[in-house]
Design an enzyme around this catalytic site. Structure first.
Site, mmCIF file in Angstrom:
data_model
loop_
_atom_site.group_PDB
_atom_site.id
_atom_site.type_symbol
_atom_site.label_atom_id
_atom_site.label_comp_id
_atom_site.label_asym_id
_atom_site.label_seq_id
_atom_site.Cartn_x
_atom_site.Cartn_y
_atom_site.Cartn_z
ATOM 1 N N SER A 10 0.845 -1.188 0.000
ATOM 2 C CA SER A 10 0.000 0.000 0.000
ATOM 3 C C SER A 10 0.881 1.238 0.000
ATOM 4 O O SER A 10 1.624 1.487 0.951
ATOM 5 C CB SER A 10 -0.894 0.001 1.245
ATOM 6 O OG SER A 10 -1.464 1.277 1.387
ATOM 7 N N HIS A 35 -1.120 -1.015 -4.376
ATOM 8 C CA HIS A 35 -2.430 -0.758 -3.785
ATOM 9 C C HIS A 35 -2.513 0.734 -3.452
ATOM 10 O O HIS A 35 -1.678 1.260 -2.719
ATOM 11 C CB HIS A 35 -2.544 -1.612 -2.520
ATOM 12 C CG HIS A 35 -3.841 -1.512 -1.782
ATOM 13 N ND1 HIS A 35 -4.943 -2.274 -2.087
ATOM 14 C CD2 HIS A 35 -4.208 -0.740 -0.734
ATOM 15 C CE1 HIS A 35 -5.926 -2.001 -1.252
ATOM 16 N NE2 HIS A 35 -5.513 -1.059 -0.412
ATOM 17 N N ASP A 37 -4.812 3.690 -1.867
ATOM 18 C CA ASP A 37 -5.957 3.942 -0.989
ATOM 19 C C ASP A 37 -6.524 5.331 -1.234
ATOM 20 O O ASP A 37 -5.853 6.338 -1.018
ATOM 21 C CB ASP A 37 -5.521 3.820 0.476
ATOM 22 C CG ASP A 37 -5.242 2.379 0.854
ATOM 23 O OD1 ASP A 37 -6.167 1.560 0.752
ATOM 24 O OD2 ASP A 37 -4.091 2.074 1.227
ATOM 25 N N MET A 39 -9.340 7.969 -0.173
ATOM 26 C CA MET A 39 -10.259 8.263 0.945
ATOM 27 C C MET A 39 -10.851 9.658 0.782
ATOM 28 O O MET A 39 -10.146 10.578 0.361
ATOM 29 C CB MET A 39 -9.503 8.182 2.266
ATOM 30 C CG MET A 39 -8.747 6.881 2.469
ATOM 31 S SD MET A 39 -8.057 6.778 4.121
ATOM 32 C CE MET A 39 -6.996 5.323 3.963
ATOM 33 N N HIS A 68 -8.232 1.065 -4.099
ATOM 34 C CA HIS A 68 -9.162 0.771 -3.007
ATOM 35 C C HIS A 68 -9.897 2.075 -2.682
ATOM 36 O O HIS A 68 -9.342 2.956 -2.038
ATOM 37 C CB HIS A 68 -8.355 0.252 -1.799
ATOM 38 C CG HIS A 68 -9.196 -0.011 -0.588
ATOM 39 N ND1 HIS A 68 -8.637 -0.258 0.652
ATOM 40 C CD2 HIS A 68 -10.537 -0.084 -0.410
ATOM 41 C CE1 HIS A 68 -9.605 -0.466 1.525
ATOM 42 N NE2 HIS A 68 -10.763 -0.355 0.916
ATOM 43 N N MET A 70 -12.314 4.246 -0.779
ATOM 44 C CA MET A 70 -13.070 4.392 0.472
ATOM 45 C C MET A 70 -13.801 5.720 0.392
ATOM 46 O O MET A 70 -13.497 6.677 1.101
ATOM 47 C CB MET A 70 -12.097 4.346 1.663
ATOM 48 C CG MET A 70 -11.584 2.931 1.917
ATOM 49 S SD MET A 70 -10.058 2.886 2.879
ATOM 50 C CE MET A 70 -8.878 3.063 1.554
ATOM 51 N N MET A 139 -11.619 -6.395 4.863
ATOM 52 C CA MET A 139 -10.815 -5.498 5.701
ATOM 53 C C MET A 139 -10.484 -6.196 7.018
ATOM 54 O O MET A 139 -11.353 -6.786 7.665
ATOM 55 C CB MET A 139 -11.582 -4.201 5.991
ATOM 56 C CG MET A 139 -11.775 -3.284 4.802
ATOM 57 S SD MET A 139 -10.247 -2.803 3.958
ATOM 58 C CE MET A 139 -9.331 -1.947 5.251
ATOM 59 N N GLY A 144 -9.455 3.445 6.925
ATOM 60 C CA GLY A 144 -9.216 4.867 7.185
ATOM 61 C C GLY A 144 -7.758 5.227 7.411
ATOM 62 O O GLY A 144 -7.322 6.297 7.017
ATOM 63 N N GLY A 147 -1.242 1.414 9.550
ATOM 64 C CA GLY A 147 -0.577 1.240 10.838
ATOM 65 C C GLY A 147 -1.445 0.765 11.989
ATOM 66 O O GLY A 147 -1.047 0.869 13.148
ATOM 67 N N ASP A 194 -6.508 -6.656 3.960
ATOM 68 C CA ASP A 194 -5.923 -5.315 4.012
ATOM 69 C C ASP A 194 -6.060 -4.758 5.425
ATOM 70 O O ASP A 194 -7.173 -4.602 5.926
ATOM 71 C CB ASP A 194 -6.686 -4.436 3.005
ATOM 72 C CG ASP A 194 -6.140 -3.029 2.908
ATOM 73 O OD1 ASP A 194 -5.066 -2.755 3.474
ATOM 74 O OD2 ASP A 194 -6.812 -2.196 2.256
HETATM 75 C C1 DX5 Z 1 -6.573 1.236 5.487
HETATM 76 C C2 DX5 Z 1 -6.058 0.970 4.101
HETATM 77 C C3 DX5 Z 1 -4.899 0.064 4.018
HETATM 78 C C4 DX5 Z 1 -3.684 0.499 4.748
HETATM 79 C C5 DX5 Z 1 -2.937 -0.726 5.157
HETATM 80 O O1 DX5 Z 1 -7.819 1.847 5.411
HETATM 81 O O2 DX5 Z 1 -7.078 0.401 3.308
HETATM 82 O O3 DX5 Z 1 -4.588 -0.252 2.675
HETATM 83 O O4 DX5 Z 1 -2.833 1.312 4.000
HETATM 84 O O5 DX5 Z 1 -1.867 -0.318 5.886
HETATM 85 P P1 DX5 Z 1 -1.214 -1.193 7.033
HETATM 86 O O6 DX5 Z 1 -0.622 -2.407 6.389
HETATM 87 O O7 DX5 Z 1 -0.224 -0.274 7.602
HETATM 88 O O8 DX5 Z 1 -2.313 -1.565 8.003
HETATM 89 ZN ZN ZN Z 2 -6.500 -0.367 1.331
#
Ligand code: DX5
Ligand code: ZN
Length: 236
Positions: A10, A35, A37, A39, A68, A70, A139, A144, A147, A194
């Protein structure tokens, strides 16, 4: 099964000041795809990237681009993200009333369609859509932020999804395998996880039936991305 495991870092955990370089770095490090993200600050309480940043990532790499989304009303953004280079668009079941139309539209535009499920959404909803999509994203944290800690209770949903696919002979792309075909000769249905994926949780997810691992903080926090990806690959 093992040969079908894909590692999808990601880029959310990368350096946003150098997105193109980060994309190249992931390609050189042996990632199977990137990947991204997206948002909107409404569906999830965070804002990240849009089509222009996606386009910049796409121009920097020939890797498969896994988006992805969101965001609410994903239908309205499908064309923009496809123009920006998306190879697969995964949106959230919980983000729209038009799940069927959005899947159909993404596919009609020549892009792969994935459907994502928040941790609290039941397996019954996954089951309902599985033969209409190219990938299910389960998920393993609340969407969101990168980490966060992996939620072990999600392993059961992964198991149920893989069992359902196996029992009903559902393979890659949501296609039913003909009874005369050997199931093992066809690539499995893609179950992506994820959130909080590291060596230990990645292995648990693969054991439960996942075959596409997204990982952000775990990979980017290591000095050598190539070694980090190789270690995750060999741990599962
Ligand atoms: C969270 C994201 C993830 C996130 C994963 O909403 O969809 O893709 O970046 O990151 P880690 O691996 O740090 O949990
Ligand atoms: Zn994601």
């Amino acid at each position: 099964m093992k040969k079908h495991i894909r590692i999808e870092p990601s880029i959310l955990s990368g350096d946003f000041g150098r997105l193109a370089d980060e994309a190249k770095r992931l390609e050189d490090a042996g990632a199977d795809s990137i990947h991204v993200d997206i948002m909107d600050g409404h569906f999830v309480p965070n804002l990240t990237l849009g089509p222009r940043a996606t386009d910049a990532i796409n121009r920097a790499t020939s890797l498969f681009l896994d988006l992805h989304l969101m965001i609410y009303n994903p239908f309205d953004y499908v064309e923009k993200f496809i123009e920006a280079g998306a190879d697969r668009i995964t949106f959230h079941f919980e983000a729209t009333e038009d799940v069927d139309d959005t899947i159909a539209f993404i596919r009609r535009c020549g892009c792969k369609a994935g459907l994502a499920f928040r941790p609290e959404t039941s397996f019954a909803m996954v089951q309902k859509y599985i033969t209409e999509i190219d990938l299910v994203l389960l998920m393993t944290v609340s969407p969101g932020f990168g980490g966060q800690n992996f939620m072990p209770e999600m392993l059961e949903k992964i198991r149920l999804t893989r069992e359902y696919c196996d029992r009903n002979r559902i393979r890659q792309g949501g296609i039913y395998a003909q009874p005369e075909l050997n199931l093992e000769s066809l690539p499995p249905f893609d179950i992506q996880v994820d959130g909080g994926i590291n060596l230990e949780t990645g292995r648990q997810c693969v054991e439960a039936g996942a075959n596409v691992l997204v990982s952000g903080n775990h990979l980017f926090s290591q000095p050598d991305l190539k070694k980090a990806i190789a270690a995750l690959r060999s741990s599962v």
